[in-house]
Design an enzyme around this catalytic site. Structure first.
Site, mmCIF file in Angstrom:
data_model
loop_
_atom_site.group_PDB
_atom_site.id
_atom_site.type_symbol
_atom_site.label_atom_id
_atom_site.label_comp_id
_atom_site.label_asym_id
_atom_site.label_seq_id
_atom_site.Cartn_x
_atom_site.Cartn_y
_atom_site.Cartn_z
ATOM 1 N N ILE A 74 -13.515 -19.679 -10.411
ATOM 2 C CA ILE A 74 -14.841 -19.218 -10.003
ATOM 3 C C ILE A 74 -15.028 -19.387 -8.498
ATOM 4 O O ILE A 74 -15.896 -18.787 -7.900
ATOM 5 C CB ILE A 74 -15.946 -19.964 -10.808
ATOM 6 C CG1 ILE A 74 -17.314 -19.308 -10.630
ATOM 7 C CG2 ILE A 74 -16.032 -21.435 -10.391
ATOM 8 C CD1 ILE A 74 -17.409 -17.906 -11.178
ATOM 9 N N CYS A 123 -2.472 -49.090 2.908
ATOM 10 C CA CYS A 123 -1.759 -50.367 3.009
ATOM 11 C C CYS A 123 -1.893 -51.186 1.722
ATOM 12 O O CYS A 123 -1.021 -51.970 1.391
ATOM 13 C CB CYS A 123 -2.175 -51.160 4.239
ATOM 14 S SG CYS A 123 -3.823 -50.862 4.816
ATOM 15 N N CYS A 145 -32.613 -32.499 0.383
ATOM 16 C CA CYS A 145 -31.316 -32.122 -0.194
ATOM 17 C C CYS A 145 -30.453 -31.463 0.876
ATOM 18 O O CYS A 145 -30.937 -30.647 1.655
ATOM 19 C CB CYS A 145 -31.531 -31.164 -1.360
ATOM 20 S SG CYS A 145 -29.980 -30.530 -2.050
#
Lengths: 337, 699
Positions: free
Chosen positions: B98, B175, B452
């Site tokens: 998609i 690491c 948002c």
């Protein structure tokens, strides 16, 4: 705590094929549950849409065998939700018509059909199963089979879907199960910052269930329940109206006689309780079985069967109701104090 | 075919269904169930897209597929099976992603409603943006184990999929993987890297050898007493510029050694471990590892059982018991034989792809991870458990998918009737809540988050970045594409008008290797980032910080206050920059985007969906530490708690219910895992899986 060790299904290890096929669910409920599932013999009586959903889900889960019992023939209405019967099977017996697709879901499960009427089946018949599911039966038939199951110590379920509404009921009599409870345990040393970890502990519990009679006898007009209605919504009232309709007409509301049946439903409602406790809109969506609702209720019912067979996790006691208006699915405990 | 029978539905619903056009994104567990519900309900015009093919492990729930369909396209087979239920409907199936640019806004605009049945965040974010842009209602759903969720996303009315930051994903510094593993997952990641070094796509930042550049090994203290020693070792083992022990080329070396089990074993589990021991600083406060010699291991029957090929054929033992060291070594040798044989059959330049469902590949990782765990005295895991962690497996069952998909289609009826106010989010749970609900609807629609980073009017995001160490290319790939889910970003520095990154191929190639600071992108700079395809513009406000060892080079916050709250605790950890053996977050996509091809990182998703397995894993104490690490993390960032205000007051739910918020991250368990060679997902505890009556505050 390792509960139930002595009861564990020793010696029946899963095959490699089973390990692979059931991998994703073994990761959820564990090997022991999967082994228990493999021994379970299930009867599904009533192969409408919800019957097909339950059948699908338990076959996928890997039970030992499923018997499909249905005397009815496939009708056009079945194609709203009964995906096991092919289109070409219209007019044929519904149980037999469902066998082929049911088998293809999981070749490891034994599937058989029985085209006789549920009412002809005596106590010994039901004793052959670990779990009996009855769908689409009258109250008297449900009571009869439920009583036999109590006597034979077979786990009993009932369920139905009308349109977008549905319910299921369980009478497991005395049922013991293991429940995983998560707890936080402090693991840091006393002089350190407090650190905790989540640990799970298995706890064994036992529940006692009342019979279906408790549902039939339940007084929906009792003040205590009427008060509760505001919170839970009217799903239980709707169930009672639909059961009464089935008792009165020996059939369910039919889309072909939609308007007349809605009038009948309203009349029944007004007879058994106050009109205000169940609004008319609820009768708009009680025709045939609508596939997504059958999926919801059939999914819940099948999950309950899996819990019971695997003896893992607390079963819902004892009526599950699905309100399509809110998509709320809730449990009513009826007949237990 | 309910809509084809007059009287089943009320007439308006019947008409609405009959003229609707629906897109289903994903043909996995939820997708199959949705498709069945749609055709049986009589939806006449359905399109379904999925790029995945059918696997054996799908068949326990993706019921439109059977054994004979394994390997075929999910979308195609789903279409064929569903048409048998109702031959009167039109279904168009796409075997495709998609995220492909073939599916632009005009594609999405064709539909009355889009139903997501996805299993990965990247694709969900993308469809979310496309539906917002096309102004098409989207019903988002997901399941994990017994839990499920359905929510409506409608621009301007509800929050979008990205309104609440999703839980950050657990990653591991290079690491830790190479030098100082302390948890089973570290060994599993290392073992997957080893597979890739030998047989897989050779990836530079998946080195498995000791990392000399580990800052912790090179402190002042090290100079005092360790330096001469270090140098001595360095004489015998040549060093690369980046500080790695030069193995010339592990792959070539292994080939030249004829994949001799003893030789390889001694290299990875004796010589390399001795080398690590020479970095004395690392072991001052850690338990030092114990090198293992092949000859000694074979004698070591640490659980008293003989090792025979027969023994390992016992499925249960092979899958579910923790192997002894000698068994691990036997499996190691056996897999080495099988894998090298397959590898040598390939043409030059081709490589094997690690797949959890490929027996020798999975066995190899389980054996190597457990040998390494033994060396570092970390709890060992059964093959079954290793597979969960290495393959990012989220448990999945038919019933939860069926229930969830049922709710999706019932919500679809409501959307088609214009009853959007009735489409409150619904959560499915194993155990009923205190109000005895099992399927729990929200009381209100949740309003959009005004801040948002996607659906607000002027999206902006603060990102802490080590601008002195992050290169432009990594900013694009790791930050914009992998973390912010852009597909093809353009970036402009508006003050100077510099095009930093262009979506046109080659246009800004010269910038790629530059550090951000070299481009003048330093603290306070605001970058204009734009994805034309998604019609998504985002301001990135850069906040510089100097990343520590084991710390991520960047961290995203939705506003600056969040950064302060979080302090220096990074949510996404990456290794020190020199050798970017970094572990960034993974996108567990099966249907998902192609970003995994670009990503070379050790990806580890911390997904709140998987905890059940995690909890079950706890046999040896190590997994438990992991749980704590994860829950600690939750308390640090827990973005889910910062949900936007509800439309009407009262959105605050009781503690027992707030856990529902976490479910926002839930994915369809189906094929959650991407089997890409570099990816691993780790599990995190999710309190939502804990019994609702036993929820304990983690803080």
């Amino acid at each position: 705590m390792d509960v139930d060790k002595n009861e564990s299904v020793n010696g029946v290890e899963l095959t490699e094929a089973e390990n692979e096929l059931y991998d994703r669910q073994i990761r959820l409920w564990g090997l022991e549950s999967q082994k228990r599932l493999r021994t379970a013999k299930i009867l599904v009586a009533g192969l409408g849409g919800i019957g097909a959903e339950v059948t699908k889900n338990i076959i996928l889960s890997g039970v030992h065998s499923v018997k499909l019992l249905d005397e009815n023939i496939v009708t056009e209405e079945d194609f709203c939700a009964q995906f096991l019967a092919p289109r070409a099977a219209i007019g044929k017996n519904r149980a037999e018509a469902s066998i082929e697709r049911a088998r293809s879901l999981n070749p490891m499960v034994e599937i058989s059909a029985d085209i006789e009427s549920l009412s002809t089946k005596e106590a010994d018949y039901f004793a052959n199963f670990d779990v009996v599911v009855v769908i689409g039966a009258s109250n008297s038939e449900l009571l009869r089979v439920n009583n036999i199951c109590r006597e034979k110590q077979v786990k009993f379920f009932a369920g139905d879907v009308w349109g977008m509404f549905g319910y299921c009921f369980a009478d497991l009599q005395e049922h013991s199960f293991v429940e995983d409870v998560a707890k936080h345990k402090v693991i840091s040393k006393p002089n350190e910052k407090v650190k905790t970890e989540l640990v799970t502990a298995s706890i064994q519990r036992t529940l006692n269930f009342p019979s279906f009679g408790a549902v039939v006898d339940f007084d929906i007009n009792s003040p205590a329940y009427q008060k509760k209605l505001k919170r839970t919504g009217p799903a239980l009232i709707l169930l009672r109206v639909l059961q009464e309709f089935r008792e009165a007409f020996n059939r369910d509301p039919c889309y072909k006689t939609r308007d007349a049946d809605i009038s009948e439903l309203k009349r029944i409602r007004n007879e058994i309780t106050s009109a205000s406790s169940l609004s008319d809109e609820y009768f708009e969506n009680v025709f045939a079985q609508v596939s997504p609702a059958a999926a919801v209720v059939g999914g819940v019912l099948a999950q309950e069967i899996i819990k019971v067979v695997s003896k893992k996790e607390a079963p819902h006691c004892n009526v599950f109701l699905f309100d399509p208006d809110t998509c709320c699915g809730f449990v009513e405990t009826i007949g237990l104090n | 075919m309910a809509a084809a029978l007059n009287g089943v539905f009320p007439s308006t619903l019947q008409e609405n269904v009959q003229k609707s056009k629906i897109l289903v994104v994903g043909a996995g567990g939820i997708g199959c169930e949705i498709l069945k519900n749609l055709v049986l309900s009589g939806f006449p015009d359905i399109e379904i897209i999925d790029l995945d093919t059918i696997d054996l492990s799908n068949l326990n729930r993706q019921f439109l597929f059977h054994r004979e369909h394994v390997g075929k396209s999910k979308a195609q087979v789903a279409r064929e099976s569903a048409l048998q239920f109702n031959p009167d409907v039109n279904i168009k199936a796409y075997h495709d992603s998609i995220l492909s640019t073939d599916y632009g806004v005009s594609f999405f605009k064709k539909f009355d409603i889009v139903l997501n049945a996805l299993d990965n965040r990247a694709a969900r974010n993308h469809v979310n943006r496309m539906c917002l842009h096309a102004e098409v209602p989207l019903i988002e759903s997901g399941t994990a184990g017994y839990n499920g969720q359905v929510e409506l996303i409608k621009k301007g009315l509800t929050q979008c999929y990205e309104c609440t930051p999703k839980a950050k994903q657990k990653t591991f510094p290079g690491c830790t993987i190479r030098n100082t593993p302390s948890e089973p997952i570290h060994c599993i990641v290392w073992a997957k890297h080893l597979f890739n070094q030998l047989f897989g796509e050779s990836v530079e930042d998946e080195d498995i050898s000791p990392d000399m550049a580990d800052p912790e090994a090179n402190t002042v203290d090290a100079e005092e007493k360790g330096e001469s020693e270090d140098k001595e070792v360095a004489k015998t083992i040549p060093e690369t510029e980046t500080g790695n022990v030069a193995r010339v080329n592990t792959r070539q070396w292994a080939k030249d050694s004829s994949y001799d089990a003893a030789t390889l074993f001694n290299k990875f589990f004796f010589d390399d471990i001795n080398y690590l021991l020479s970095m004395a600083n690392l072991w001052k406060e850690r338990k030092a590892p114990t090198p293992l010699k092949w000859d000694n291991v074979l004698l070591k029957q640490d659980n008293g059982e003989g090792v025979t090929a027969e023994g390992l054929k016992d499925t249960t033992k092979h899958y579910h018991k923790v192997w002894s060291l000698a068994e691990c070594a036997t499996v190691f040798a056996d897999c080495l034989k099988k894998l090298s044989a397959s590898f040598l059959k390939l043409d030059d330049g081709e490589s094997l792809v690690w797949d959890k469902d490929d027996q020798p590949a999975m066995d190899f990782v389980a054996a190597c991870a457990n040998i390494r765990a033994y060396i570092f005295e970390i709890g060992r895991k059964s093959r079954f458990e290793v597979k969960s962690m290495a393959g990012n497996i989220i448990p999945a069952i038919a019933t939860t998918n069926a229930i969830t998909a049922g709710v999706v289609v019932l919500q679809t009826f409501k959307v088609l009737q214009g009853q959007l106010d009735k489409c409150k989010s619904v959560y499915m749970r194993l155990r009923q809540n205190p109000r005895q609900q099992l399927l729990v609807p929200e009381k209100f629609l949740t309003a959009p988050n005004p801040n948002c980073i996607v659906c607000s009017s002027e999206p902006a995001v603060h990102i802490r970045i080590d601008t002195k160490r992050m290169r432009i290319k990594d900013f694009r790939d790791e930050v914009l594409i992998k973390t912010l889910n852009m597909v093809n970003p353009d970036v402009v520095e508006p003050n100077k008008g510099i095009v930093v990154i262009s979506s046109e191929e080659g246009e800004t190639e010269c910038n790629e290797e530059k550090l951000m600071s070299e481009m003048g992108i330093v603290d306070g700079v605001v970058l204009k980032c734009d994805d034309f395809f998604q019609n998504y513009e985002l301001e990135v406000i850069v906040i510089h910080f100097d990343a520590e060892r084991d710390e991520a080079l960047f961290e995203v916050a939705s506003d600056s206050s969040q950064i302060k709250q979080k302090g220096s605790e990074p949510a996404v950890k990456e290794s020190n920059g020199k050798q970017p053996t970094k572990s960034t977050e993974e996108d567990d996509s099966a249907d998902g985007p192609s970003t995994s091809k670009k990503s070379r990182a050790t990806e580890v998703v911390e997904d709140d969906d998987d905890d059940l397995c995690l909890i079950e894993d706890d046999e040896d104490g190590n997994a438990e530490e992991k749980v704590v690490a994860a829950t600690d993390k939750l308390s640090v960032s827990s973005p889910v708690k910062e949900s936007p205000p509800p439309l009407q007051g009262g959105g605050k739910r009781k503690p027992s219910e707030t856990i529902d918020d976490d479910i926002t991250e839930i994915k369809d368990s189906d094929d959650e895992e991407d089997d890409g060679p570099t990816q691993i997902k780790r599990m995190r505890t999710d309190i939502s899986n804990v019994s609702s009556n036993e929820v304990i505050n983690i803080d």
